[in-house]
Design a protein around this motif. Sequence first.
Motif, PDB file in Angstrom:
ATOM      1  N   TRP A 158       4.748  -8.801  11.471  1.00 27.49           N
ATOM      2  CA  TRP A 158       6.039  -8.399  10.920  1.00 27.49           C
ATOM      3  C   TRP A 158       5.851  -7.745   9.555  1.00 27.49           C
ATOM      4  O   TRP A 158       6.415  -6.683   9.289  1.00 27.49           O
ATOM      5  N   ILE A 159       5.029  -8.353   8.718  1.00 28.54           N
ATOM      6  CA  ILE A 159       4.795  -7.807   7.380  1.00 28.54           C
ATOM      7  C   ILE A 159       4.103  -6.452   7.459  1.00 28.54           C
ATOM      8  O   ILE A 159       4.530  -5.478   6.826  1.00 28.54           O
ATOM      9  N   ALA A 160       3.029  -6.368   8.253  1.00 29.44           N
ATOM     10  CA  ALA A 160       2.277  -5.115   8.349  1.00 29.44           C
ATOM     11  C   ALA A 160       3.135  -3.998   8.933  1.00 29.44           C
ATOM     12  O   ALA A 160       3.108  -2.854   8.457  1.00 29.44           O
ATOM     13  N   GLY A 161       3.894  -4.318   9.963  1.00 32.16           N
ATOM     14  CA  GLY A 161       4.715  -3.303  10.600  1.00 32.16           C
ATOM     15  C   GLY A 161       5.859  -2.837   9.726  1.00 32.16           C
ATOM     16  O   GLY A 161       6.133  -1.629   9.628  1.00 32.16           O
ATOM     17  N   LYS A 162       6.501  -3.764   9.078  1.00 34.68           N
ATOM     18  CA  LYS A 162       7.711  -3.462   8.308  1.00 34.68           C
ATOM     19  C   LYS A 162       7.402  -2.803   6.968  1.00 34.68           C
ATOM     20  O   LYS A 162       8.126  -1.891   6.534  1.00 34.68           O
ATOM     21  N   PHE A 163       6.338  -3.230   6.312  1.00 34.16           N
ATOM     22  CA  PHE A 163       6.102  -2.806   4.936  1.00 34.16           C
ATOM     23  C   PHE A 163       4.884  -1.893   4.740  1.00 34.16           C
ATOM     24  O   PHE A 163       4.672  -1.373   3.645  1.00 34.16           O
ATOM     25  N   ILE A 164       4.082  -1.709   5.779  1.00 39.65           N
ATOM     26  CA  ILE A 164       2.921  -0.816   5.662  1.00 39.65           C
ATOM     27  C   ILE A 164       2.990   0.282   6.722  1.00 39.65           C
ATOM     28  O   ILE A 164       3.042   1.471   6.398  1.00 39.65           O
ATOM     29  N   HIS A 165       2.992  -0.110   7.974  1.00 44.74           N
ATOM     30  CA  HIS A 165       2.881   0.854   9.061  1.00 44.74           C
ATOM     31  C   HIS A 165       4.070   1.813   9.114  1.00 44.74           C
ATOM     32  O   HIS A 165       3.901   3.040   9.038  1.00 44.74           O
ATOM     33  N   ALA A 166       5.266   1.269   9.245  1.00 41.32           N
ATOM     34  CA  ALA A 166       6.456   2.128   9.373  1.00 41.32           C
ATOM     35  C   ALA A 166       6.681   3.011   8.142  1.00 41.32           C
ATOM     36  O   ALA A 166       6.977   4.209   8.295  1.00 41.32           O
ATOM     37  N   PRO A 167       6.538   2.500   6.922  1.00 39.27           N
ATOM     38  CA  PRO A 167       6.711   3.388   5.761  1.00 39.27           C
ATOM     39  C   PRO A 167       5.699   4.530   5.715  1.00 39.27           C
ATOM     40  O   PRO A 167       6.060   5.670   5.379  1.00 39.27           O
ATOM     41  N   LEU A 168       4.437   4.253   6.047  1.00 40.35           N
ATOM     42  CA  LEU A 168       3.422   5.311   6.010  1.00 40.35           C
ATOM     43  C   LEU A 168       3.669   6.373   7.085  1.00 40.35           C
ATOM     44  O   LEU A 168       3.588   7.578   6.816  1.00 40.35           O
ATOM     45  N   ILE A 169       3.959   5.936   8.297  1.00 37.85           N
ATOM     46  CA  ILE A 169       4.248   6.886   9.371  1.00 37.85           C
ATOM     47  C   ILE A 169       5.491   7.703   9.021  1.00 37.85           C
ATOM     48  O   ILE A 169       5.519   8.930   9.207  1.00 37.85           O
ATOM     49  N   SER A 170       6.515   7.057   8.506  1.00 36.25           N
ATOM     50  CA  SER A 170       7.749   7.760   8.146  1.00 36.25           C
ATOM     51  C   SER A 170       7.500   8.791   7.057  1.00 36.25           C
ATOM     52  O   SER A 170       8.056   9.896   7.083  1.00 36.25           O
ATOM     53  N   LEU A 171       6.655   8.446   6.103  1.00 35.41           N
ATOM     54  CA  LEU A 171       6.315   9.375   5.026  1.00 35.41           C
ATOM     55  C   LEU A 171       5.651  10.627   5.586  1.00 35.41           C
ATOM     56  O   LEU A 171       6.010  11.757   5.225  1.00 35.41           O
ATOM     57  N   GLY A 172       4.678  10.453   6.460  1.00 33.98           N
ATOM     58  CA  GLY A 172       3.990  11.589   7.030  1.00 33.98           C
ATOM     59  C   GLY A 172       4.870  12.403   7.965  1.00 33.98           C
ATOM     60  O   GLY A 172       4.796  13.637   7.997  1.00 33.98           O
ATOM     61  N   ALA A 173       5.734  11.713   8.728  1.00 29.23           N
ATOM     62  CA  ALA A 173       6.571  12.383   9.720  1.00 29.23           C
ATOM     63  C   ALA A 173       7.782  13.076   9.108  1.00 29.23           C
ATOM     64  O   ALA A 173       8.372  13.956   9.725  1.00 29.23           O
ATOM     65  N   ARG A 174       8.168  12.637   7.918  1.00 26.62           N
ATOM     66  CA  ARG A 174       9.409  13.100   7.286  1.00 26.62           C
ATOM     67  C   ARG A 174      10.618  12.714   8.131  1.00 26.62           C
ATOM     68  O   ARG A 174      11.601  13.442   8.245  1.00 26.62           O
ATOM     69  N   PHE A 175      10.508  11.565   8.755  1.00 31.96           N
ATOM     70  CA  PHE A 175      11.594  10.983   9.538  1.00 31.96           C
ATOM     71  C   PHE A 175      11.467   9.475   9.416  1.00 31.96           C
ATOM     72  O   PHE A 175      10.364   8.935   9.523  1.00 31.96           O
ATOM     73  N   ARG A 176      12.582   8.784   9.219  1.00 37.75           N
ATOM     74  CA  ARG A 176      12.518   7.340   8.995  1.00 37.75           C
ATOM     75  C   ARG A 176      12.439   6.579  10.323  1.00 37.75           C
ATOM     76  O   ARG A 176      13.390   6.525  11.088  1.00 37.75           O
ATOM     77  N   PHE A 177      11.260   6.024  10.581  1.00 33.43           N
ATOM     78  CA  PHE A 177      11.052   5.121  11.708  1.00 33.43           C
ATOM     79  C   PHE A 177      11.070   3.680  11.188  1.00 33.43           C
ATOM     80  O   PHE A 177      10.691   3.422  10.041  1.00 33.43           O
ATOM     81  N   THR A 178      11.448   2.748  12.058  1.00 30.12           N
ATOM     82  CA  THR A 178      11.507   1.348  11.644  1.00 30.12           C
ATOM     83  C   THR A 178      10.516   0.446  12.383  1.00 30.12           C
ATOM     84  O   THR A 178      10.310  -0.690  11.971  1.00 30.12           O
TER      85      THR A 178
END
Length: 266
Positions: A158-178
């Motif tokens: 939960w921590i890795a997905g919510k606070f590391i994985h999703a923010p990094l992917i969203s940053l690169g994609a320029r789209f907010r994924f959760t």
Amino acid sequence: MMDQTVSFPSSWAVPAFEEAVFAPSVNRYALVIPVINEGDRIRNQLRAIDALKLPIDVIVADGGSTDGSLQSEFLREVGVSALLTKRGPGRLSAQLRIAYAWVLTRGYDGVVTMDGNGKDGVDAISRFVDALNQGYDIVQGSRYQPGGEATNTPLDRWIAGKFIHAPLISLGARFRFTDTTNGFRAYSATALLDPRVAPFRDVFVNYNLLFYLSVRIPQLGYRACEVPVSRRYPPSGKTPTKIAGFGGRFAMFGELFEAAFGRLKP
């Protein structure tokens, strides 16, 4: 089981595999399920999918199971269209390259992917089909969207997905994924066939193809969205996963950073 009979463009790097086709292509979309030694989890999942009678062809992408769970007779009984068995090197990304190449060559308009370990609610498959029909090119399943469900999620995940994985992917994609660690997602054939995406490369071996596609497809201006899904971990016992130990997780984070910061572009 037969050796592969389909041919791919010479520029595509597709690992060696064998195919067993049980039914002709019928629907616009294919459901790809990557598995390896999932036993009763995949068998029960396939039974549940068959009971829904969805407008989608089911393709099992096997990494080389040895547990007897994917016998041809059973797969025919539960309506599986084809079994693709990887014989070349690689892990999840290699399995997906095989399946996506096979699906695109067969002329499908899009593909839905879900894990084969029984954690995902199969009732959500229709939501991905609906989103593809609405013209979306990448559809991410999210347990955190309204209507989604996260049951017994391990705290570290939960921590890795919510606070590391999703923010990094969203940053690169320029789209907010959760929920970018969730393997339940869909892609249009148009996006996968774009030479600026180019998923059929040998750089995609372990888990990085899923990360890369989440970044690259929205980055190019394709339509993206999320749909609610349920993801249920068992209340006790061993967590179903193929990523084991600190070394495996560390390597996966390395792949995540490569995808997020554009190092996998063609």
